[in-house]
Design a protein around this motif. Sequence first.
Motif, PDB file in Angstrom:
ATOM      1  N   LEU A 173      23.046  53.536 -29.786  1.00  6.78           N
ATOM      2  CA  LEU A 173      23.315  52.294 -28.816  1.00  6.78           C
ATOM      3  C   LEU A 173      24.404  51.780 -29.846  1.00  6.78           C
ATOM      4  N   SER A 178      24.423  53.443 -18.572  1.00  4.75           N
ATOM      5  CA  SER A 178      25.078  53.061 -19.823  1.00  4.75           C
ATOM      6  C   SER A 178      26.189  52.375 -18.784  1.00  4.75           C
ATOM      7  N   ALA A 223      30.094  43.001 -22.485  1.00  6.04           N
ATOM      8  CA  ALA A 223      30.001  44.076 -22.604  1.00  6.04           C
ATOM      9  C   ALA A 223      30.159  44.899 -20.767  1.00  6.04           C
ATOM     10  N   VAL A 241      26.511  48.427 -28.704  1.00  3.07           N
ATOM     11  CA  VAL A 241      26.055  48.352 -27.445  1.00  3.07           C
ATOM     12  C   VAL A 241      24.676  47.160 -28.853  1.00  3.07           C
ATOM     13  N   SER A 242      24.842  45.902 -28.142  1.00  6.93           N
ATOM     14  CA  SER A 242      23.837  45.414 -29.021  1.00  6.93           C
ATOM     15  C   SER A 242      22.524  44.356 -27.889  1.00  6.93           C
ATOM     16  N   HIS A 288      27.482  52.158 -30.939  1.00 11.33           N
ATOM     17  CA  HIS A 288      28.575  52.402 -30.773  1.00 11.33           C
ATOM     18  C   HIS A 288      29.091  50.818 -30.257  1.00 11.33           C
ATOM     19  N   ARG A 338      29.593  48.506 -23.106  1.00 12.44           N
ATOM     20  CA  ARG A 338      28.181  48.655 -23.561  1.00 12.44           C
ATOM     21  C   ARG A 338      27.308  48.250 -23.185  1.00 12.44           C
ATOM     22  N   MET A 339      26.668  48.269 -22.228  1.00 10.12           N
ATOM     23  CA  MET A 339      25.971  47.848 -22.004  1.00 10.12           C
ATOM     24  C   MET A 339      24.593  48.895 -21.499  1.00 10.12           C
ATOM     25  N   PHE A 340      23.671  49.133 -22.428  1.00 12.94           N
ATOM     26  CA  PHE A 340      22.689  49.753 -21.288  1.00 12.94           C
ATOM     27  C   PHE A 340      21.544  49.532 -20.988  1.00 12.94           C
TER      28      PHE A 340
END
Length: 244
Positions: A188, A159, A225, A193-194, A191, A162-164
Amino acid sequence: MIPWLEPDAPFPDVSTALTEVDGAAGLLAAGADLSPERLLMAYRAGIFPWFSDGQPILWWSTDPRMVLFVDQFRISNSLRKILKKVHHSMASGGSWEVRFDHAFEDVMHACAEPRNGEAGTWISEEIVAGYAALHRNGYAHSAEVWLDGKLVGGAYGVSIGRMFYGESMFTRVNDGSKIALAYLVAFLKSHGVSMIDCQQQTTHLASLGAAPISRFEFVSLLRRAVDAPQITDWKPIAPLPVNS
């Protein structure tokens, strides 16, 4: 010919990765190490390590790139029923439990276990050590499914902002990995995360809603992100919004 990375060398531009015509499509470089600094540098650029025991560290940036947009995550009717059962059990103090970051290295070792008759794994002890260090620094996380106090399913990944970046999943009961993924996706999504990076195309990931996009689009999306604030409150959402 791919470049060899000395310890302090930057990664080459991802556009220089080998193509389908060259063979080993997506292979970008070899060498360097799996320190937290090197891994974070890689992921921020859309690069990931993937190699077997006995090989040097190999760095990849595939094109196209398999991703799961969290709004596209598919919950089948059968999985929906299981998720409702798990939530009811958790709410009533039953035998099911979903946790985050309770047993990160155990999840990695479970993901490394041979499956479907395969003899080996790419998740070596070197990989485990590298991502465990990322975990201690707050950049790698696990979603875990527990049944009667035993770890029966899970997923882990990296993570940044805002990227996983999803790395691997495992299951020891029916749909154990899907339960972990469902709770991870819901967290996600809540929070901001798209997109979850899935790296490579598989029919299993496609069945869950993942789809390929170009490397150019992937890198463009992740650049925005990764500069967002880091997520710090890693706790499963309850109740899980399984009706959406």
